[in-house]
Enzyme design. Structure first.
Site, PDB file in Angstrom:
ATOM      1  N   ARG A 285       0.894  -1.168   0.073  1.00  8.70           N
ATOM      2  CA  ARG A 285      -0.051   0.004  -0.010  1.00  8.70           C
ATOM      3  C   ARG A 285       0.906   1.366   0.102  1.00  8.70           C
ATOM      4  NH1 ARG A 285      -2.297   0.649   5.546  1.00  8.70           N
ATOM      5  NH2 ARG A 285      -0.960   2.431   5.396  1.00  8.70           N
ATOM      6  N   HIS A 289      -3.862   4.212   4.578  1.00  6.55           N
ATOM      7  CA  HIS A 289      -4.780   3.220   4.831  1.00  6.55           C
ATOM      8  C   HIS A 289      -6.127   3.907   4.228  1.00  6.55           C
ATOM      9  CE1 HIS A 289      -7.344   0.315   6.120  1.00  6.55           C
ATOM     10  NE2 HIS A 289      -8.156   1.164   6.993  1.00  6.55           N
ATOM     11  N   TYR A 298       4.062   5.440  11.439  1.00  2.10           N
ATOM     12  CA  TYR A 298       4.303   3.991  11.674  1.00  2.10           C
ATOM     13  C   TYR A 298       5.392   3.148  10.566  1.00  2.10           C
ATOM     14  CZ  TYR A 298       0.229   3.395   8.603  1.00  2.10           C
ATOM     15  OH  TYR A 298      -0.488   3.383   7.704  1.00  2.10           O
TER      16      TYR A 298
END
Length: 392
Positions: A285, A289, A298
């Site tokens: 990805r 998100h 993160y």
């Protein structure tokens, strides 16, 4: 910005500029240990022979290869436009597929018209392959409808927000068509995060026991929001199928040819009565998100950079050019087509009518209910209060 570029969308902040850096994953870069997977095109665009899967793409003509490239480019352009529209306040939320185009287009083009698709909420490329107008995908994210298309028109179910529940829907549908004697197949899309849901485990159990003609297509994009895959499982995801008694295979999800071939194989098994298959498309990805997420909190920039080198669109372009499968003006014409698509998306989203504010009170009960009538009246009075203020 070219339509196949992902580098232009790098996070603005570097990994070392945030105080939360210590909370990010300490995983090694993807290139450190490459997993075993089915691959027909290397990141450099070199064709790799595979005795088991070559036959599933042997009939691809140069025109068909260009078609796959066009699918991915236009899907990426639509996705980029939707992300921009959300940032401009035109959409409430958007779940980008950036980086996952090959997984979706390859699997989507493997389907027959009579196969049925159960997506999650990121399968914009699969929707494109099923003939769903991309602008219809925007209504739900704008809040003007609950889906925007008739699932039975294209055999493409409405987007499913509840994580993993579509796997149960797909399994039940597959069991039904098997009892009807149909030779079509069903495919359920979900992500690595959803693979930890109980609904998915139940789907595996029922599909195996009843030999349902369903393909479970997991797009492992490495991150379930901020949770890396290694925090969810101690074995590769595709190996989970072994415990349920059906095959699993991991495919290079950034390789459109490999994804096409593996999905064709899995669908063929389903149609021939051999039961379910788990396909793990190993991809990444590239963006957030959803548009309310900040992935720089993160994950590290070097991880993203390593996956940019595996870009699915650039990979196929290199193969087309090295194989002399392009035509004069192809890329220029495609660029113009992508610009036209972007303009159409902007025009459509800004002319969508407002939803019926009272529609939420419909179909709550089959025969109506006094409490719903009372709530509708209260809401009507509330709405009328705004008109009174405007008239003062």
């Amino acid at each position: 910005m070219t339509v196949e570029s992902t580098a232009a969308r790098k996070p603005r902040r570097s990994a070392g500029t945030k105080s939360t850096a210590g909370k990010r994953s300490t995983r090694t870069s993807p290139g450190a240990t490459e997993p075993e997977l089915v691959q027909l095109l290397t990141p450099e665009g070199k064709r790799v022979k595979n005795a088991a899967y070559d036959k599933y793409v042997a009939d691809l003509t140069p025109e068909a290869l260009r078609g796959l490239y066009r699918d991915m480019v236009l899907t990426r352009r639509f996705d980029a436009e939707a992300t921009t529209l959300q940032r401009q306040g035109e959409l409430g939320l958007w779940a980008s597929l950036l980086g996952q185009e090959a997984a979706q287009i390859g699997s989507g083009r493997a389907l027959r018209d009579d196969d049925y698709v159960f997506p999650t909420y990121r399968e914009h490329g699969v929707a494109w392959c099923r003939g769903v107008d991309p602008t219809n995908l925007l209504g739900m994210f704008r809040g003007v409808n609950n889906g925007g298309w008739d699932p039975n028109t294209n055999n493409f179910h409405l987007y499913t927000i509840v994580i993993g529940s579509q796997a149960l829907h797909a399994t039940g549908y597959a069991m039904g068509i098997a009892k009807d004697g149909a030779d079509s197949a069903v495919i359920a899309y979900f992500g690595d995060g959803a693979s930890s849901q109980g609904d998915v485990a139940e789907s595996f159990t029922f599909s195996a026991v009843y030999n349902a003609p369903v393909v479970f297509f997991c797009q492992n994009n490495q991150w379930a929001i901020s949770e890396p895959t290694e925090k969810q499982t101690r074995v590769p995801l595709y190996q989970r199928a072994q415990g349920y008694g059906f095959p699993g295979v991991r495919v290079d999800g950034n390789d459109v040819l490999a994804t096409l071939a593996v999905t064709k194989w899995a669908l063929e098994r389903a149609r021939e009565g051999e039961g379910p298959t788990l396909v793990e498309a190993y991809t990444y990805r590239m963006g957030a998100h959803t548009t309310n997420d900040d992935p720089t909190r993160y994950r590290h920039d070097d991880e993203r950079a390593a996956w940019e080198a595996k870009d699915p669109i650039l990979r196929l372009r290199r193969y087309l050019e090295s194989s002399n499968h392009t035509e004069e003006g192809f890329f220029t014409e495609l660029e113009a087509e992508s610009e036209a698509l972007g303009r159409r998306v902007r025009e459509v989203i800004r002319t969508m009518p407002d939803p019926d504010r009272f529609a939420l009170f419909e179909h709550v009960y089959a025969d109506g209910h006094a409490l719903v009538d009372e709530e509708r009246a209260q809401f009507a009075a509330y709405q009328a209060s705004f008109s009174d203020v405007e008239g003062v």
